[in-house]
Design a protein around this motif. Structure first.
Motif, PDB file in Angstrom:
ATOM      1  N   ILE A  13       0.836  -1.207   0.000  1.00 10.69           N
ATOM      2  CA  ILE A  13       0.000   0.000   0.000  1.00 10.69           C
ATOM      3  C   ILE A  13       0.874   1.263   0.000  1.00 10.69           C
ATOM      4  O   ILE A  13       0.629   2.193  -0.761  1.00 10.69           O
ATOM      5  CB  ILE A  13      -0.983  -0.023   1.188  1.00 10.69           C
ATOM      6  N   GLU A  14       1.927   1.256   0.814  1.00 10.61           N
ATOM      7  CA  GLU A  14       2.822   2.424   0.850  1.00 10.61           C
ATOM      8  C   GLU A  14       3.472   2.658  -0.510  1.00 10.61           C
ATOM      9  O   GLU A  14       3.593   3.789  -0.980  1.00 10.61           O
ATOM     10  CB  GLU A  14       3.933   2.224   1.892  1.00 10.61           C
ATOM     11  N   TYR A  15       3.889   1.572  -1.137  1.00 12.86           N
ATOM     12  CA  TYR A  15       4.540   1.694  -2.449  1.00 12.86           C
ATOM     13  C   TYR A  15       3.568   2.275  -3.478  1.00 12.86           C
ATOM     14  O   TYR A  15       3.927   3.127  -4.283  1.00 12.86           O
ATOM     15  CB  TYR A  15       5.041   0.314  -2.878  1.00 12.86           C
ATOM     16  N   ALA A  16       2.341   1.804  -3.436  1.00 11.85           N
ATOM     17  CA  ALA A  16       1.316   2.308  -4.364  1.00 11.85           C
ATOM     18  C   ALA A  16       1.058   3.790  -4.103  1.00 11.85           C
ATOM     19  O   ALA A  16       0.931   4.585  -5.038  1.00 11.85           O
ATOM     20  CB  ALA A  16       0.028   1.504  -4.211  1.00 11.85           C
ATOM     21  N   GLU A  17       1.013   4.172  -2.817  1.00  8.44           N
ATOM     22  CA  GLU A  17       0.763   5.583  -2.481  1.00  8.44           C
ATOM     23  C   GLU A  17       1.925   6.460  -2.942  1.00  8.44           C
ATOM     24  O   GLU A  17       1.719   7.534  -3.503  1.00  8.44           O
ATOM     25  CB  GLU A  17       0.540   5.734  -0.968  1.00  8.44           C
ATOM     26  N   ASN A  18       3.150   5.973  -2.729  1.00  5.72           N
ATOM     27  CA  ASN A  18       4.318   6.761  -3.135  1.00  5.72           C
ATOM     28  C   ASN A  18       4.429   6.881  -4.651  1.00  5.72           C
ATOM     29  O   ASN A  18       4.977   7.848  -5.161  1.00  5.72           O
ATOM     30  CB  ASN A  18       5.612   6.139  -2.576  1.00  5.72           C
ATOM     31  N   GLY A  19       3.945   5.871  -5.364  1.00  8.62           N
ATOM     32  CA  GLY A  19       4.059   5.867  -6.826  1.00  8.62           C
ATOM     33  C   GLY A  19       2.950   6.622  -7.523  1.00  8.62           C
ATOM     34  O   GLY A  19       3.057   6.925  -8.713  1.00  8.62           O
ATOM     35  N   ALA A  20       1.865   6.916  -6.813  1.00  7.68           N
ATOM     36  CA  ALA A  20       0.732   7.608  -7.432  1.00  7.68           C
ATOM     37  C   ALA A  20       1.198   8.984  -7.911  1.00  7.68           C
ATOM     38  O   ALA A  20       2.085   9.572  -7.288  1.00  7.68           O
ATOM     39  CB  ALA A  20      -0.409   7.747  -6.424  1.00  7.68           C
ATOM     40  N   PRO A  21       0.666   9.534  -9.009  1.00 12.53           N
ATOM     41  CA  PRO A  21      -0.530   9.055  -9.722  1.00 12.53           C
ATOM     42  C   PRO A  21      -0.279   7.919 -10.723  1.00 12.53           C
ATOM     43  O   PRO A  21      -1.228   7.428 -11.298  1.00 12.53           O
ATOM     44  CB  PRO A  21      -1.004  10.315 -10.463  1.00 12.53           C
ATOM     45  N   LYS A  85      -6.802   5.465  -9.077  1.00  7.19           N
ATOM     46  CA  LYS A  85      -8.093   6.165  -9.079  1.00  7.19           C
ATOM     47  C   LYS A  85      -9.287   5.283  -9.346  1.00  7.19           C
ATOM     48  O   LYS A  85     -10.399   5.776  -9.486  1.00  7.19           O
ATOM     49  CB  LYS A  85      -8.062   7.280 -10.121  1.00  7.19           C
ATOM     50  N   SER A  86      -9.074   3.987  -9.463  1.00 12.26           N
ATOM     51  CA  SER A  86     -10.230   3.127  -9.741  1.00 12.26           C
ATOM     52  C   SER A  86     -10.300   1.977  -8.733  1.00 12.26           C
ATOM     53  O   SER A  86      -9.416   1.798  -7.898  1.00 12.26           O
ATOM     54  CB  SER A  86     -10.185   2.602 -11.179  1.00 12.26           C
ATOM     55  N   GLU A  87     -11.384   1.243  -8.825  1.00 14.97           N
ATOM     56  CA  GLU A  87     -11.657   0.146  -7.894  1.00 14.97           C
ATOM     57  C   GLU A  87     -10.613  -0.973  -8.022  1.00 14.97           C
ATOM     58  O   GLU A  87      -9.952  -1.083  -9.053  1.00 14.97           O
ATOM     59  CB  GLU A  87     -13.001  -0.497  -8.258  1.00 14.97           C
ATOM     60  N   ALA A  88     -10.567  -1.824  -7.005  1.00 14.71           N
ATOM     61  CA  ALA A  88      -9.680  -2.988  -7.035  1.00 14.71           C
ATOM     62  C   ALA A  88     -10.337  -4.114  -7.835  1.00 14.71           C
ATOM     63  O   ALA A  88     -10.745  -5.143  -7.283  1.00 14.71           O
ATOM     64  CB  ALA A  88      -9.360  -3.439  -5.616  1.00 14.71           C
ATOM     65  N   LYS A  89     -10.490  -3.865  -9.132  1.00 16.35           N
ATOM     66  CA  LYS A  89     -11.066  -4.872 -10.035  1.00 16.35           C
ATOM     67  C   LYS A  89     -10.251  -4.859 -11.304  1.00 16.35           C
ATOM     68  O   LYS A  89      -9.858  -3.784 -11.764  1.00 16.35           O
ATOM     69  CB  LYS A  89     -12.489  -4.472 -10.435  1.00 16.35           C
ATOM     70  N   PRO A  90     -10.020  -6.022 -11.918  1.00 16.62           N
ATOM     71  CA  PRO A  90      -9.224  -6.028 -13.154  1.00 16.62           C
ATOM     72  C   PRO A  90      -9.914  -5.207 -14.254  1.00 16.62           C
ATOM     73  O   PRO A  90     -11.128  -5.324 -14.447  1.00 16.62           O
ATOM     74  CB  PRO A  90      -9.169  -7.508 -13.547  1.00 16.62           C
ATOM     75  N   SER A  91      -9.152  -4.383 -14.932  1.00 11.02           N
ATOM     76  CA  SER A  91      -9.686  -3.615 -16.067  1.00 11.02           C
ATOM     77  C   SER A  91      -9.738  -4.538 -17.285  1.00 11.02           C
ATOM     78  O   SER A  91      -9.183  -5.642 -17.271  1.00 11.02           O
ATOM     79  CB  SER A  91      -8.764  -2.428 -16.363  1.00 11.02           C
ATOM     80  N   ALA A  92     -10.379  -4.067 -18.356  1.00 11.80           N
ATOM     81  CA  ALA A  92     -10.427  -4.864 -19.587  1.00 11.80           C
ATOM     82  C   ALA A  92      -9.005  -5.161 -20.067  1.00 11.80           C
ATOM     83  O   ALA A  92      -8.697  -6.270 -20.514  1.00 11.80           O
ATOM     84  CB  ALA A  92     -11.210  -4.104 -20.651  1.00 11.80           C
ATOM     85  N   GLU A  93      -8.134  -4.163 -19.939  1.00 13.38           N
ATOM     86  CA  GLU A  93      -6.726  -4.335 -20.325  1.00 13.38           C
ATOM     87  C   GLU A  93      -6.036  -5.382 -19.435  1.00 13.38           C
ATOM     88  O   GLU A  93      -5.277  -6.215 -19.912  1.00 13.38           O
ATOM     89  CB  GLU A  93      -6.025  -2.977 -20.186  1.00 13.38           C
ATOM     90  N   ILE A 108      -4.083  -3.164  -5.943  1.00 15.18           N
ATOM     91  CA  ILE A 108      -4.106  -2.247  -4.807  1.00 15.18           C
ATOM     92  C   ILE A 108      -4.892  -1.023  -5.265  1.00 15.18           C
ATOM     93  O   ILE A 108      -4.444  -0.313  -6.166  1.00 15.18           O
ATOM     94  CB  ILE A 108      -2.670  -1.809  -4.436  1.00 15.18           C
ATOM     95  N   SER A 109      -6.033  -0.786  -4.676  1.00 14.03           N
ATOM     96  CA  SER A 109      -6.827   0.388  -5.050  1.00 14.03           C
ATOM     97  C   SER A 109      -6.640   1.489  -4.023  1.00 14.03           C
ATOM     98  O   SER A 109      -6.698   1.253  -2.820  1.00 14.03           O
ATOM     99  CB  SER A 109      -8.308   0.034  -5.135  1.00 14.03           C
ATOM    100  N   LEU A 110      -6.415   2.703  -4.532  1.00 13.03           N
ATOM    101  CA  LEU A 110      -6.292   3.870  -3.658  1.00 13.03           C
ATOM    102  C   LEU A 110      -7.487   4.795  -3.836  1.00 13.03           C
ATOM    103  O   LEU A 110      -7.470   5.941  -3.427  1.00 13.03           O
ATOM    104  CB  LEU A 110      -5.001   4.652  -3.998  1.00 13.03           C
ATOM    105  N   LYS A 111      -8.525   4.271  -4.476  1.00 17.49           N
ATOM    106  CA  LYS A 111      -9.651   5.136  -4.831  1.00 17.49           C
ATOM    107  C   LYS A 111     -10.269   5.779  -3.586  1.00 17.49           C
ATOM    108  O   LYS A 111     -10.512   6.969  -3.545  1.00 17.49           O
ATOM    109  CB  LYS A 111     -10.713   4.327  -5.578  1.00 17.49           C
ATOM    110  N   THR A 112     -10.526   4.973  -2.574  1.00 17.84           N
ATOM    111  CA  THR A 112     -11.031   5.524  -1.315  1.00 17.84           C
ATOM    112  C   THR A 112     -10.044   5.116  -0.227  1.00 17.84           C
ATOM    113  O   THR A 112      -8.913   5.554  -0.245  1.00 17.84           O
ATOM    114  CB  THR A 112     -12.467   5.019  -1.034  1.00 17.84           C
TER     115      THR A 112
END
Ligand SMILES: [Zn+2]
Length: 134
Positions: A13-21, A85-93, A108-112
């Protein structure tokens, strides 16, 4: 089912937060026993796409990670990436690019509130996999 030590869960989670956007990505090495995977080691890899909407693991780093796992006697049990910015669900890609039916796809979703969800992807169809935080 995938078991993830609390420390690894928090580091993801920390890595995802640091790497955003941008989306971040990487691999997780671990063990498999009786159908349950257990995470042991995280490999943070460059998102070669440097994109907020997709990821592409740096191939040289991916190769080095797999080699390191072999040396440590563990194997690739999961890959992860973030959805800033999106839900923790696989995208079409994500479904289109899924390359391995055996591993677990962690998103890892950071949306909320930051959250990690796990999926298996077979023939471009995702099914939920349980996560147990140890
Ligand atoms: Zn995705």
């Amino acid at each position: 089912m995938i078991k993830i030590p609390e420390q690894i869960y928090q580091r993801l989670i920390e890595y995802a937060e640091n790497g955003a956007p941008e989306e971040v990505c990487g691999l997780i090495g671990g063990t498999k026993a009786d159908g349950a995977k257990e995470a042991r080691e995280i490999y943070f890899l460059e998102n070669a796409a440097h994109s907020a909407a997709r990821f592409s693991m740096n191939p040289a780093e991916q190769f080095a990670a797999i080699r390191d796992m072999r040396e440590k006697g563990i194997s690739p049990i999961a890959c992860f990436h973030s959805h800033p910015k999106s839900e923790a669900k696989p995208s079409a890609e994500d479904l289109r690019l899924a390359y391995d039916e055996e591993i677990c796809y962690l998103i890892i979703s950071l949306k909320t509130k930051p959250v990690i969800k796990a999926f298996r992807i077979t023939d471009k169809i995702a099914s939920d996999e349980d996560i147990t935080v140890l």
